[in-house]
Design a protein around this motif. Sequence first.
Motif, PDB file in Angstrom:
ATOM      1  N   VAL A  88      14.383  11.171  18.694  1.00 49.34           N
ATOM      2  CA  VAL A  88      14.203  12.058  19.853  1.00 49.34           C
ATOM      3  C   VAL A  88      13.889  13.477  19.398  1.00 49.34           C
ATOM      4  O   VAL A  88      12.996  14.143  19.930  1.00 49.34           O
ATOM      5  N   LYS A  89      14.604  13.944  18.377  1.00 48.88           N
ATOM      6  CA  LYS A  89      14.366  15.294  17.868  1.00 48.88           C
ATOM      7  C   LYS A  89      12.967  15.422  17.272  1.00 48.88           C
ATOM      8  O   LYS A  89      12.306  16.450  17.431  1.00 48.88           O
ATOM      9  N   MET A  90      12.508  14.363  16.580  1.00 46.44           N
ATOM     10  CA  MET A  90      11.159  14.415  16.015  1.00 46.44           C
ATOM     11  C   MET A  90      10.112  14.505  17.124  1.00 46.44           C
ATOM     12  O   MET A  90       9.166  15.293  17.037  1.00 46.44           O
ATOM     13  N   ALA A  91      10.302  13.707  18.176  1.00 47.01           N
ATOM     14  CA  ALA A  91       9.367  13.754  19.305  1.00 47.01           C
ATOM     15  C   ALA A  91       9.353  15.141  19.940  1.00 47.01           C
ATOM     16  O   ALA A  91       8.293  15.670  20.292  1.00 47.01           O
ATOM     17  N   ASN A  92      10.521  15.751  20.070  1.00 49.24           N
ATOM     18  CA  ASN A  92      10.584  17.095  20.638  1.00 49.24           C
ATOM     19  C   ASN A  92       9.873  18.110  19.748  1.00 49.24           C
ATOM     20  O   ASN A  92       9.194  19.023  20.237  1.00 49.24           O
TER      21      ASN A  92
ATOM     22  N   MET B 135       5.296   1.386  16.885  1.00 49.69           N
ATOM     23  CA  MET B 135       5.479   2.278  15.743  1.00 49.69           C
ATOM     24  C   MET B 135       6.343   1.634  14.670  1.00 49.69           C
ATOM     25  O   MET B 135       7.174   0.775  14.963  1.00 49.69           O
ATOM     26  N   PRO B 136       6.168   2.045  13.406  1.00 55.04           N
ATOM     27  CA  PRO B 136       7.099   1.599  12.372  1.00 55.04           C
ATOM     28  C   PRO B 136       8.449   2.270  12.592  1.00 55.04           C
ATOM     29  O   PRO B 136       8.527   3.330  13.224  1.00 55.04           O
ATOM     30  N   PRO B 137       9.531   1.669  12.092  1.00 52.88           N
ATOM     31  CA  PRO B 137      10.846   2.299  12.269  1.00 52.88           C
ATOM     32  C   PRO B 137      10.961   3.593  11.480  1.00 52.88           C
ATOM     33  O   PRO B 137      10.295   3.793  10.466  1.00 52.88           O
ATOM     34  N   GLY B 138      11.796   4.485  11.964  1.00 51.46           N
ATOM     35  CA  GLY B 138      12.059   5.728  11.241  1.00 51.46           C
ATOM     36  C   GLY B 138      11.176   6.871  11.679  1.00 51.46           C
ATOM     37  O   GLY B 138      10.383   6.776  12.621  1.00 51.46           O
ATOM     38  N   THR B 139      11.313   7.979  10.960  1.00 55.17           N
ATOM     39  CA  THR B 139      10.615   9.222  11.306  1.00 55.17           C
ATOM     40  C   THR B 139       9.766   9.711  10.139  1.00 55.17           C
ATOM     41  O   THR B 139       9.644  10.904   9.907  1.00 55.17           O
ATOM     42  N   GLY B 140       9.185   8.765   9.408  1.00 54.16           N
ATOM     43  CA  GLY B 140       8.462   9.112   8.195  1.00 54.16           C
ATOM     44  C   GLY B 140       6.983   9.367   8.384  1.00 54.16           C
ATOM     45  O   GLY B 140       6.510   9.770   9.464  1.00 54.16           O
ATOM     46  N   ASP B 141       6.222   9.097   7.351  1.00 53.42           N
ATOM     47  CA  ASP B 141       4.826   9.479   7.247  1.00 53.42           C
ATOM     48  C   ASP B 141       3.953   8.861   8.333  1.00 53.42           C
ATOM     49  O   ASP B 141       3.116   9.539   8.932  1.00 53.42           O
ATOM     50  N   VAL B 142       4.141   7.565   8.595  1.00 47.28           N
ATOM     51  CA  VAL B 142       3.274   6.896   9.576  1.00 47.28           C
ATOM     52  C   VAL B 142       3.553   7.403  10.989  1.00 47.28           C
ATOM     53  O   VAL B 142       2.628   7.613  11.778  1.00 47.28           O
ATOM     54  N   ALA B 143       4.828   7.603  11.311  1.00 44.74           N
ATOM     55  CA  ALA B 143       5.154   8.157  12.629  1.00 44.74           C
ATOM     56  C   ALA B 143       4.517   9.528  12.805  1.00 44.74           C
ATOM     57  O   ALA B 143       3.969   9.852  13.870  1.00 44.74           O
TER      58      ALA B 143
ATOM     59  N   TRP C 159       0.842  -1.194   0.000  1.00 45.40           N
ATOM     60  CA  TRP C 159       0.000   0.000   0.000  1.00 45.40           C
ATOM     61  C   TRP C 159       0.875   1.241   0.000  1.00 45.40           C
ATOM     62  O   TRP C 159       1.986   1.240   0.506  1.00 45.40           O
ATOM     63  N   ARG C 160       0.327   2.305  -0.535  1.00 42.10           N
ATOM     64  CA  ARG C 160       1.023   3.581  -0.485  1.00 42.10           C
ATOM     65  C   ARG C 160       0.784   4.268   0.863  1.00 42.10           C
ATOM     66  O   ARG C 160      -0.120   3.907   1.606  1.00 42.10           O
ATOM     67  N   GLY C 161       1.605   5.285   1.133  1.00 39.67           N
ATOM     68  CA  GLY C 161       1.598   5.951   2.429  1.00 39.67           C
ATOM     69  C   GLY C 161       0.253   6.411   2.940  1.00 39.67           C
ATOM     70  O   GLY C 161      -0.095   6.138   4.098  1.00 39.67           O
TER      71      GLY C 161
END
Length: 273
Positions: free
Chosen positions: A187-191, A149-157, A121-123
């Motif tokens: 960590v930076k994304m969460a902040n 969560m899925p790994p990384g800091t992408g669309d789903v996160a 599936w697409r994002g």
Amino acid sequence: MSENCTHDCSNCSSDCASRDLLEKPHPNSKIGKVIGVVSGKGGVGKSMVTSLLAVGFSRLGHHCGILDADITGPSIPKAFGLTERAMGNETTIFPVATKKYGIDVMSVNLLLPNDTDPVVWRGPVIGGTVKQFWTDVLWENVEYLFVDMPPGTGDVALTVFQSIPVDGIVVVTSPQDLVSMIVEKAVKMANMMDIPVLGLIENMSYLECPDCGKKISLFGESHIEEAAARYDIPVLARMPIQPSLAGACDNGDMENYETVYLDNAIKTIKNGV
């Protein structure tokens, strides 16, 4: 979103799309705390840690749930030996409960005809599915809902952080320098999203010799303390490599596995949210 967005809507006059994006859960759901379990990359044991945290909290008498947001790599059902399909009606999807502790689980693998069918599936479709696991699933009297969560800091996160009221996240890592760098991205994304970081859990931290008890750093010396100090967040646990744990995960026997290495993490998370 404004070009100069600070993610603080309280002092912002811009009428941007990031405002009021939180989705309402199923009207009959009753959910206490929502804990995200994240990693900067795959293969560090994020789903295993999610499973063990849910088991640990369940042993303390809390009713737990796991929302498997790793749509393209779902592994939570296998960790608990779940083979039945999730049921539903026109308005509600019902999670599948684990056998021993009754942990409510919702994963795309509980909806597919075969658990080896790929999710191609697409994002936007994946993001919509994650939202449905929040809005359409009946999370009944769940005190702690863990979001794998899925790994990384992408669309789903980003979808999870914007759509679901996450009370805090736990970041799972391993000792390599590369992984430590990627952890900092998480960590930076969460902040940026104003999500509290409850702490770090290092998996595969060392191997303990069964004969002499010596700790062997297979992946090199850990740098997790440095990363934790840089962002003033605690190290919740350092988990060794354990063949028995890998076997329990493969055999769907996570509910019978002891969570001694996560006891401090469980206590800290409980007190921190």
